[in-house]
Design a protein around this motif. Structure first.
Motif, PDB file in Angstrom:
ATOM      1  N   ASN A 213      -3.767   2.440  -5.870  1.00 39.67           N
ATOM      2  CA  ASN A 213      -2.681   3.224  -6.482  1.00 39.67           C
ATOM      3  C   ASN A 213      -1.280   2.755  -6.088  1.00 39.67           C
ATOM      4  N   ALA A 214      -1.166   1.661  -5.368  1.00 38.35           N
ATOM      5  CA  ALA A 214       0.157   1.136  -5.018  1.00 38.35           C
ATOM      6  C   ALA A 214       0.710   0.300  -6.165  1.00 38.35           C
ATOM      7  N   ILE A 215       2.016   0.059  -6.150  1.00 32.64           N
ATOM      8  CA  ILE A 215       2.690  -0.724  -7.182  1.00 32.64           C
ATOM      9  C   ILE A 215       3.617  -1.736  -6.512  1.00 32.64           C
ATOM     10  N   ALA A 216       3.919  -2.829  -7.216  1.00 32.30           N
ATOM     11  CA  ALA A 216       4.791  -3.851  -6.624  1.00 32.30           C
ATOM     12  C   ALA A 216       5.323  -4.772  -7.714  1.00 32.30           C
TER      13      ALA A 216
ATOM     14  N   GLU B 262       0.842  -1.193   0.000  1.00 28.47           N
ATOM     15  CA  GLU B 262       0.000   0.000   0.000  1.00 28.47           C
ATOM     16  C   GLU B 262       0.878   1.244   0.000  1.00 28.47           C
ATOM     17  N   LEU B 263       0.251   2.410  -0.144  1.00 25.71           N
ATOM     18  CA  LEU B 263       0.967   3.676  -0.088  1.00 25.71           C
ATOM     19  C   LEU B 263       1.086   4.140   1.361  1.00 25.71           C
TER      20      LEU B 263
ATOM     21  N   ARG C 165       2.184   7.400   4.122  1.00 29.78           N
ATOM     22  CA  ARG C 165       1.715   8.786   4.220  1.00 29.78           C
ATOM     23  C   ARG C 165       2.362   9.702   3.195  1.00 29.78           C
ATOM     24  N   GLU C 166       3.563   9.350   2.762  1.00 30.60           N
ATOM     25  CA  GLU C 166       4.270  10.166   1.771  1.00 30.60           C
ATOM     26  C   GLU C 166       3.953   9.735   0.343  1.00 30.60           C
ATOM     27  N   GLY C 167       3.073   8.746   0.179  1.00 32.19           N
ATOM     28  CA  GLY C 167       2.711   8.277  -1.156  1.00 32.19           C
ATOM     29  C   GLY C 167       3.672   7.268  -1.733  1.00 32.19           C
ATOM     30  N   LYS C 168       4.518   6.664  -0.895  1.00 27.49           N
ATOM     31  CA  LYS C 168       5.484   5.660  -1.337  1.00 27.49           C
ATOM     32  C   LYS C 168       4.884   4.267  -1.171  1.00 27.49           C
ATOM     33  N   SER C 169       5.037   3.426  -2.204  1.00 31.62           N
ATOM     34  CA  SER C 169       4.552   2.050  -2.104  1.00 31.62           C
ATOM     35  C   SER C 169       5.480   1.246  -1.192  1.00 31.62           C
TER      36      SER C 169
END
Length: 319
Positions: free
Chosen positions: A110-113, A50-51, A53-57
């Motif tokens: 909106n997360a990536i992996a 998931e993302l 708080r800073e929008g990082k996956s």
């Protein structure tokens, strides 16, 4: 602050069973060694991306049971340094009769992996039972996942069954690949297509339960000649790739991909649309793992370019 949980994935880790599958009926004998569900034979893995708080996956949730192992996520992809990369390892050696595994992967909104394996999956000779794998992949709105494991190597008299469910939001994209070798090609005098059975099922659906597609192939060399035209013919390795993505992205990827047969280098690839606007199906036949993996990665690069506008970097030379 409590760590959020993922309601889609259950914490129940009951032993997976495929005994009801018709093709596995001849292989239900209780293992004479360690029983089904014994420690080290009942692997479980739960990954949640998931993302923050800073929008990082990030890899927010990790739960595992031996022999499956996953360590912390890495950020080594030069094209997408913001993408967490995770490798699934096993401390138990090859899969043997009576092994049961479950792998759950969730990618939140909106997360990536990127997920792969540390080495090829070896399926050992089995005498009494079978090895089974169930996978549950969930992608929420706008999520993106690349799943590129190393090849599966079935030894003589392997019995293996897998079932992969992908629940994907219409705006999300999953690249799911499998590569199956014919066996230990260079072992003694060769061990190609001497396994007992491979049963592989992949199906996709939407979060509201709408069923999109189901693909299942059962390979039983004793009943159906593998070398027939229309099956493997003169090829030794088979790659199967499923891409669930929005229809506009699927059209772009399809236009950028050319089906081919390279008789000189003995490799071929084809592409088709999945039903119900679910995405694309890409298949590769070859003789050696290197060219097949390269073709799969080139196709993955086209998918990434269409969805994220960035290419897949070159594979590490030691992979």
């Amino acid at each position: 602050m409590p760590i959020p949980k993922f309601p889609e994935l259950t914490t129940d880790i009951a032993i997976e069973s495929f005994d009801s599958a018709k093709e596995m009926k001849p292989y239900l004998t209780r293992p004479r060694a360690m029983h089904v569900g014994a420690p080290g034979k009942h692997g479980y893995l739960n990954l949640g991306f998931e993302l923050d708080r800073e929008g990082k996956s990030i890899l927010r949730e990790l739960d595992r049971r031996a022999p499956l192992i996953v360590q912390q996520e890495l950020y080594f992809d030069q094209s997408m340094p913001e993408m967490p990369c995770v490798y699934i390892l096993s401390s138990g050696g090859p899969n043997i009769d009576g092994d049961r595994f479950r792998q759950n992967i969730t990618v939140k909104k909106n997360a990536i992996a990127f997920v792969s394996t540390g080495a090829a999956t070896k399926l050992s000779t089995m005498y009494d039972n079978y090895s089974g794998l169930r996978q549950n992949i969930v992608l929420e709105e706008g999520a993106y996942l690349e799943f590129l494991p190393e090849p599966v190597i079935p030894c003589a008299h392997t019995r293996f069954i897998s079932d992969t469910r992908m629940c994907v939001h219409p705006t999300a994209t999953v690249f799911y690949s499998e590569i199956y070798m014919g066996g230990r090609k260079y072992y003694k005098d060769g061990e190609l297509f001497q396994f007992d059975i491979l049963s592989v099922c992949t199906h996709g659906e939407r979060p509201d339960g709408e069923q999109l597609f189901r693909e299942k192939f059962i390979i039983d060399p004793r009943r159906s000649p593998i070398r027939d035209v229309g099956v493997m013919h003169g090829y030794d390795i088979f790659a199967n790739v499923v891409v669930m993505t929005p229809p506009d992205k699927a059209a772009e990827i399809y236009q950028a991909t050319t089906a081919f047969i390279d008789r000189k280098h003995k490799i071929a690839a084809g592409i088709s649309h999945l039903p119900n606007g679910a995405g694309l199906l890409f298949k590769v036949l070859g003789m050696e793992t290197g060219p097949v993996k390269k073709t799969v990665r080139e196709f993955c690069s086209k998918v990434r370019m269409a969805v994220k506008g960035k290419p897949l970097p070159d594979e590490f030379p030691w992979r």
